[in-house]
Design an enzyme around this catalytic site. Structure first.
Site, PDB file in Angstrom:
ATOM      1  CE  LYS A 165      -4.162  -2.027   1.899  1.00 10.97           C
ATOM      2  NZ  LYS A 165      -3.779  -3.383   2.393  1.00 10.97           N
TER       3      LYS A 165
HETATM    4  C1  LIG Z   1      -4.537  -4.436   1.995  1.00  8.19           C
HETATM    5  C2  LIG Z   1      -3.838  -5.715   1.976  1.00  8.19           C
HETATM    6  C3  LIG Z   1      -4.295  -6.795   1.197  1.00  8.19           C
HETATM    7  C4  LIG Z   1      -5.571  -6.710   0.395  1.00  8.19           C
HETATM    8  O1  LIG Z   1      -5.492  -5.809  -0.676  1.00  8.19           O
HETATM    9  P1  LIG Z   1      -6.828  -5.282  -1.402  1.00  8.19           P
HETATM   10  O2  LIG Z   1      -6.373  -4.295  -2.386  1.00  8.19           O
HETATM   11  O3  LIG Z   1      -7.673  -4.679  -0.318  1.00  8.19           O
HETATM   12  O4  LIG Z   1      -7.483  -6.477  -1.984  1.00  8.19           O
HETATM   13  C5  LIG Z   1      -3.536  -7.948   1.159  1.00  8.19           C
HETATM   14  N1  LIG Z   1      -2.423  -8.082   1.885  1.00  8.19           N
HETATM   15  C6  LIG Z   1      -1.955  -7.086   2.660  1.00  8.19           C
HETATM   16  C7  LIG Z   1      -0.733  -7.309   3.461  1.00  8.19           C
HETATM   17  C8  LIG Z   1      -2.643  -5.874   2.728  1.00  8.19           C
HETATM   18  O5  LIG Z   1      -2.174  -4.898   3.506  1.00  8.19           O
END
Ligand SMILES: *Cc1c(COP(=O)(O)O)cnc(C)c1O
Length: 430
Positions: free
Chosen positions: A107
């Site tokens: 993210k």
């Molecule tokens: C947010 C997150 C996900 C899921 O991603 P999405 O875009 O919400 O499907 C998977 N793994 C980790 C470690 C995350 O932080």
């Protein structure tokens, strides 16, 4: 680029407005009016382009003309100032490590890109913007870090008390400055519902400019398409039939991968790998889309009962169930299976994964069973030490903490406890 609302009850708007507003006035998610595949010259030259050049070309159509090209170049370069290595585990399976950024989760890419876009737009704006964000774990830290010190932007993060890991909590509660953390007595779904209510609350919206930094925001969502291209660049000379297995919660990441495919990236298929929160796995079997309250798992960033980006995926495939099924498979796995996978990755490949990556690995294995000709890349979405308890318990070996994580562990948590929407509203109006 203009964006329309997927609820189709709001006027189309610019990239700038879509970023500042987050959600359309009719509560719909914004979606680009057109998606133009990248020209053949781009693909002919692909192997010679740097990551920043690839990212710049890929995102340009979605953000111009509101972000001028020289500014966009800088934004992209700053966003991507860390590595995106692919580690090949076997002839059939690789992993794309997305945890080399400042908060060690994928993210970081979206959060850093969005923070810079908003910072740019806000230069001419005399009013402050409040970014309101619900986190199931990693969003909070990435957003806090990405927006720290951005002028004219306040960040308010809601997280479910006791349901994020210690490290995740530290990452979002210890920065100070323009970042405030709210510890919610409830689940991630409760946090997300409060945020949604706030966006629709006219007492709030007439008092302040609220926006979201969840993947519903186009500036958070779209840059996630970059690293699918980076992985392809690293693999395509050695492997054909590249398939991505994406550990999915709100389905923003996988949906961004599908946007890369729409731009012409020759990806043959996607696998949505889920934990017990498996609305989409069930949908692909039954064709019935039935959101449910989320359940808690060891891959907590995927504990989402109503994935907000699934509607964008349906739009990409024009709401055709059969077309969707040709491009997407989905499997779901229990915590027990996830732990077994963590152990297997360690013993067979000497690879320490985190629980989310382990779910992705299981998705690869399940897909390869039926499609042995593919090369499956699972996204390792967070660094294993962000989930230290589970990882150490399973592989029975102490992990040393990377510097990004050590640096927050010693700091003191600062969070305001809330339990109802009224508490949130009072906090924001204060
Ligand atoms: C947010 C997150 C996900 C899921 O991603 P999405 O875009 O919400 O499907 C998977 N793994 C980790 C470690 C995350 O932080």
């Amino acid at each position: 680029m203009n964006y329309y609302s997927l609820n189709k009850q709001a006027p189309n708007t610019t990239f700038k407005n879509a970023v500042i507003k987050g959600l359309a006035p009719d509560k719909g998610l914004y979606f680009p009016e057109t998606i133009t595949p990248l020209p053949q010259s781009f693909w002919d030259n692909f192997d010679h382009l740097s990551y920043s050049e690839i990212a710049f070309e890929a995102i340009k159509q979605f953000v111009s003309p509101e972000i001028p090209e020289p500014v966009l170049k800088t934004i992209v370069e700053e966003t991507l100032s860390f590595d995106f290595p692919v580690v090949t585990l076997s002839e059939k399976i690789s992993t794309l490590e997305l945890f080399h950024g400042p908060t060690m989760a994928f993210k970081d890419v979206g959060a850093r890109f969005m923070a810079r876009c908003l910072g740019y737009f806000n230069k001419e704006n005399p009013h402050e913007v409040t970014v309101l964000v619900a986190t199931s774990g990693d969003t909070g830290g990435a957003v806090a870090n990405g927006f720290l010190g951005v002028k004219g932007v306040n960040v308010v993060i809601l997280y479910p008390s006791g349901k994020v890991s210690d490290i995740q909590e530290k990452q979002l509660t210890t920065l100070g400055q323009n970042i405030k953390a709210l510890e919610v007595q409830g689940t991630f779904d409760d946090c997300q519902a409060m945020v949604k209510t706030a966006f629709l609350d006219e007492t709030l919206t007439s008092n302040m400019q609220l926006t979201s930094a969840n993947s519903i925001n186009v500036a958070r969502w779209l840059p996630q398409l970059f690293y699918f291209m980076f992985a392809y660049k690293q693999l395509h000379k050695k492997h054909q039939n590249i398939v991505f297995s994406v550990p999915s919660g709100n389905f923003g990441n996988i949906c961004a991968g599908m946007m890369a495919q729409q731009l012409g990236l020759p990806i043959t298929h996607f696998v949505a790998s889920n934990n017990d929160n498996n609305v989409v796995t069930r949908y692909l079997i039954s064709q019935l889309y039935q959101p449910r309250p989320s359940v808690q798992t060891i891959s907590n960033a995927m504990d989402v009962g109503a994935p907000s980006n699934f509607i964008r995926i349906q739009e990409i495939y024009k709401n055709q169930f059969e077309t969707l099924k040709e491009n997407l498979s989905s499997y779901s796995f229990s915590d027990e299976e996830t732990k077994t996978a963590l152990k297997e990755l360690y013993t067979e490949y000497n690879y320490v994964a985190d629980p989310h990556g382990a779910v992705g690995y299981l998705g690869c294995k399940a897909f390869l069973k039926e499609n042995p000709e593919a090369h499956c890349v699972f996204l390792e979405t967070a660094h294993p030490t962000k989930f230290l308890d589970v990882v150490e318990e399973v592989i029975k070996e102490k992990q040393s903490l990377p510097e990004q994580i050590q640096s927050v562990m010693g700091k003191d948590k600062v969070a305001v406890e809330i339990s109802t929407y009224e508490d949130l509203k009072a906090f924001l109006l204060n």
